[in-house]
Design an enzyme around this catalytic site. Sequence first.
Site, PDB file in Angstrom:
ATOM      1  N   LYS A 150      -2.904  -9.661  -2.908  1.00  0.00           N
ATOM      2  CA  LYS A 150      -1.855  -9.410  -3.901  1.00  0.00           C
ATOM      3  C   LYS A 150      -0.577 -10.233  -3.648  1.00  0.00           C
ATOM      4  O   LYS A 150       0.141 -10.552  -4.583  1.00  0.00           O
ATOM      5  CB  LYS A 150      -1.526  -7.920  -3.995  1.00  0.00           C
ATOM      6  CG  LYS A 150      -0.828  -7.331  -2.781  1.00  0.00           C
ATOM      7  CD  LYS A 150       0.625  -7.003  -3.053  1.00  0.00           C
ATOM      8  CE  LYS A 150       1.347  -6.356  -1.913  1.00  0.00           C
ATOM      9  NZ  LYS A 150       0.954  -6.550  -0.552  1.00  0.00           N
TER      10      LYS A 150
ATOM     11  N   GLY B  63       0.794  -1.222   0.000  1.00  0.00           N
ATOM     12  CA  GLY B  63       0.000   0.000   0.000  1.00  0.00           C
ATOM     13  C   GLY B  63       0.830   1.276   0.000  1.00  0.00           C
ATOM     14  O   GLY B  63       0.459   2.268  -0.627  1.00  0.00           O
ATOM     15  N   ASN B  64       1.989   1.236   0.707  1.00  0.00           N
ATOM     16  CA  ASN B  64       2.811   2.451   0.806  1.00  0.00           C
ATOM     17  C   ASN B  64       3.508   2.822  -0.514  1.00  0.00           C
ATOM     18  O   ASN B  64       4.123   3.876  -0.605  1.00  0.00           O
ATOM     19  CB  ASN B  64       3.834   2.331   1.945  1.00  0.00           C
ATOM     20  CG  ASN B  64       4.816   1.185   1.748  1.00  0.00           C
ATOM     21  OD1 ASN B  64       4.527   0.226   1.045  1.00  0.00           O
ATOM     22  ND2 ASN B  64       5.977   1.283   2.367  1.00  0.00           N
TER      23      ASN B  64
ATOM     24  N   LYS C 122       1.890 -12.722   3.307  1.00  0.00           N
ATOM     25  CA  LYS C 122       3.240 -12.562   2.745  1.00  0.00           C
ATOM     26  C   LYS C 122       4.077 -13.812   3.036  1.00  0.00           C
ATOM     27  O   LYS C 122       4.784 -14.321   2.165  1.00  0.00           O
ATOM     28  CB  LYS C 122       3.950 -11.334   3.326  1.00  0.00           C
ATOM     29  CG  LYS C 122       3.246 -10.025   2.974  1.00  0.00           C
ATOM     30  CD  LYS C 122       4.013  -8.839   3.526  1.00  0.00           C
ATOM     31  CE  LYS C 122       3.101  -7.638   3.692  1.00  0.00           C
ATOM     32  NZ  LYS C 122       2.216  -7.333   2.583  1.00  0.00           N
TER      33      LYS C 122
ATOM     34  N   LYS D 279     -10.992  -9.739   3.667  1.00  0.00           N
ATOM     35  CA  LYS D 279     -10.123  -8.715   3.082  1.00  0.00           C
ATOM     36  C   LYS D 279     -10.650  -7.308   3.382  1.00  0.00           C
ATOM     37  O   LYS D 279     -11.779  -6.968   3.001  1.00  0.00           O
ATOM     38  CB  LYS D 279     -10.049  -8.960   1.562  1.00  0.00           C
ATOM     39  CG  LYS D 279      -9.391  -7.892   0.767  1.00  0.00           C
ATOM     40  CD  LYS D 279      -7.889  -7.996   0.814  1.00  0.00           C
ATOM     41  CE  LYS D 279      -7.255  -6.794   0.136  1.00  0.00           C
ATOM     42  NZ  LYS D 279      -5.841  -6.666   0.450  1.00  0.00           N
TER      43      LYS D 279
HETATM   44  P1  ADP Z   1       1.076  -4.103   2.539  1.00  0.00           P
HETATM   45  O1  ADP Z   1       0.233  -3.008   2.016  1.00  0.00           O
HETATM   46  O2  ADP Z   1       2.530  -3.886   2.282  1.00  0.00           O
HETATM   47  O3  ADP Z   1       0.607  -5.485   2.139  1.00  0.00           O
HETATM   48  P2  ADP Z   1       0.191  -4.794   5.241  1.00  0.00           P
HETATM   49  O4  ADP Z   1      -0.306  -3.798   6.220  1.00  0.00           O
HETATM   50  O5  ADP Z   1      -0.792  -5.730   4.632  1.00  0.00           O
HETATM   51  O6  ADP Z   1       0.982  -3.967   4.129  1.00  0.00           O
HETATM   52  O7  ADP Z   1       1.347  -5.673   5.917  1.00  0.00           O
HETATM   53  C1  ADP Z   1       2.442  -5.059   6.571  1.00  0.00           C
HETATM   54  C2  ADP Z   1       2.157  -4.953   8.072  1.00  0.00           C
HETATM   55  O8  ADP Z   1       2.220  -6.252   8.672  1.00  0.00           O
HETATM   56  C3  ADP Z   1       3.157  -4.183   8.882  1.00  0.00           C
HETATM   57  O9  ADP Z   1       2.919  -2.796   8.849  1.00  0.00           O
HETATM   58  C4  ADP Z   1       2.981  -4.769  10.297  1.00  0.00           C
HETATM   59  O10 ADP Z   1       2.195  -3.908  11.086  1.00  0.00           O
HETATM   60  C5  ADP Z   1       2.212  -6.057  10.074  1.00  0.00           C
HETATM   61  N1  ADP Z   1       2.750  -7.269  10.709  1.00  0.00           N
HETATM   62  C6  ADP Z   1       1.984  -8.249  11.249  1.00  0.00           C
HETATM   63  N2  ADP Z   1       2.720  -9.238  11.739  1.00  0.00           N
HETATM   64  C7  ADP Z   1       4.009  -8.902  11.534  1.00  0.00           C
HETATM   65  C8  ADP Z   1       5.267  -9.543  11.812  1.00  0.00           C
HETATM   66  N3  ADP Z   1       5.309 -10.737  12.425  1.00  0.00           N
HETATM   67  N4  ADP Z   1       6.412  -8.914  11.465  1.00  0.00           N
HETATM   68  C9  ADP Z   1       6.366  -7.705  10.852  1.00  0.00           C
HETATM   69  N5  ADP Z   1       5.221  -7.048  10.534  1.00  0.00           N
HETATM   70  C10 ADP Z   1       4.042  -7.633  10.871  1.00  0.00           C
HETATM   71 MG    MG Z   2      -1.324  -6.349   2.651  1.00  0.00          MG
END
Ligand code: ADP
Ligand code: MG
Length: 327
Positions: free
Chosen positions: A222, A13-14, A284, A137
């Site tokens: 995604k 998203g960023n 992820k 989602k």
């Molecule tokens: P993106 O848009 O990049 O998919 P998300 O918000 O879906 O972003 O995923 C990234 C977020 O996952 C981070 O900002 C963090 O808050 C969260 N997160 C959850 N569990 C973990 C973890 N074990 N280690 C690191 N980040 C984590």
């Molecule tokens: Mg995400």
Amino acid sequence: MRDERLIVVALGGNAFQSRGDRGSPREYWANAYKSAEIIVDLVELGYKVVVTHGNGPQVGVIDEWMFLGLKMKGLPPMTLDIAGAMSQGWLGYILQQAVYNKLVERGLLNKRVRGVVSLITQTLVDKNDPDFKDPSKYIGPWYEKEEAEKMSREYGWIFKQDPRGGFRRVVPSPDPVRQIELEAAKTLINNDFIVILSGGGGVPVYINERGFLEGVEAVVDKDLAAERIATSIRAGILMILTDVDKVYLNYGRPDAKPIDIMTLSEAKRYYAEGHFKPGSMGPKILAAIRFIENGGLEAIIAHLNKAREAVEKRSGTRVVPDHILKT
Ligand code: ADP
Ligand code: MG
């Protein structure tokens, strides 16, 4: 055989909207140029780059505003698959122009790569995926509880509490099977085009009894869609860029511990132990696990601003096959 110089980059998203942004075109362009810089850095390092990106905030905004705008005029609502395609056009356009301009700036256009193109992509899903019964989602803006309840009553939307705070609309997110336009993408990739595909996970479709494609109202994850691309094109590396520097064990707790590298078995164990939150880090890690299980060489999860360091093993978290000695 895997091509170790072929990399699939999944932008979070960023890549388009930074924390605190209000979503103005100016902010979108500024963020997209930063992302483009990263993509072109990788090209300069000698990688063949395939790009995909999320669309959670945008698909929600399109769907909601179209719904409310059309309703006000007494017109029928749009559907979520169409909103998904619109978000691919919106973000694909911005990114392809930004990458094009960065290639021009660095004198790489028509040298290392011949052009940049974003493809409206459809992703095959199972119409009976369990997520249709229990949507997971998050899309669109965040709301206060009362507001969410009101919209839920009036429009039939489902809201859930977002772990990051507030209430957000949720929609089904079926598991991706494969991208329909993959062969077209491969032709472009093999001819030195940077392809932006499967934006927002790709528009979810299923194949009906007559063998025809039909869209479904859902949003594909995604990261899981990125794995499908990376595996299908036999990429060596799957790189997921997000807003944290590394993956952590015990994330958010005082004993949180960053991971530099983990083997497939370790990743599976930590995943089962619940270290990665569903809807954010969970998919992820699942994408990384699937990618390595399917023969990928290395999955990297890193901060968007550290992509270059991450491919050079100086930042981020890497998931590797079990037989790789950890160094
Ligand atoms: P993106 O848009 O990049 O998919 P998300 O918000 O879906 O972003 O995923 C990234 C977020 O996952 C981070 O900002 C963090 O808050 C969260 N997160 C959850 N569990 C973990 C973890 N074990 N280690 C690191 N980040 C984590
Ligand atoms: Mg995400």
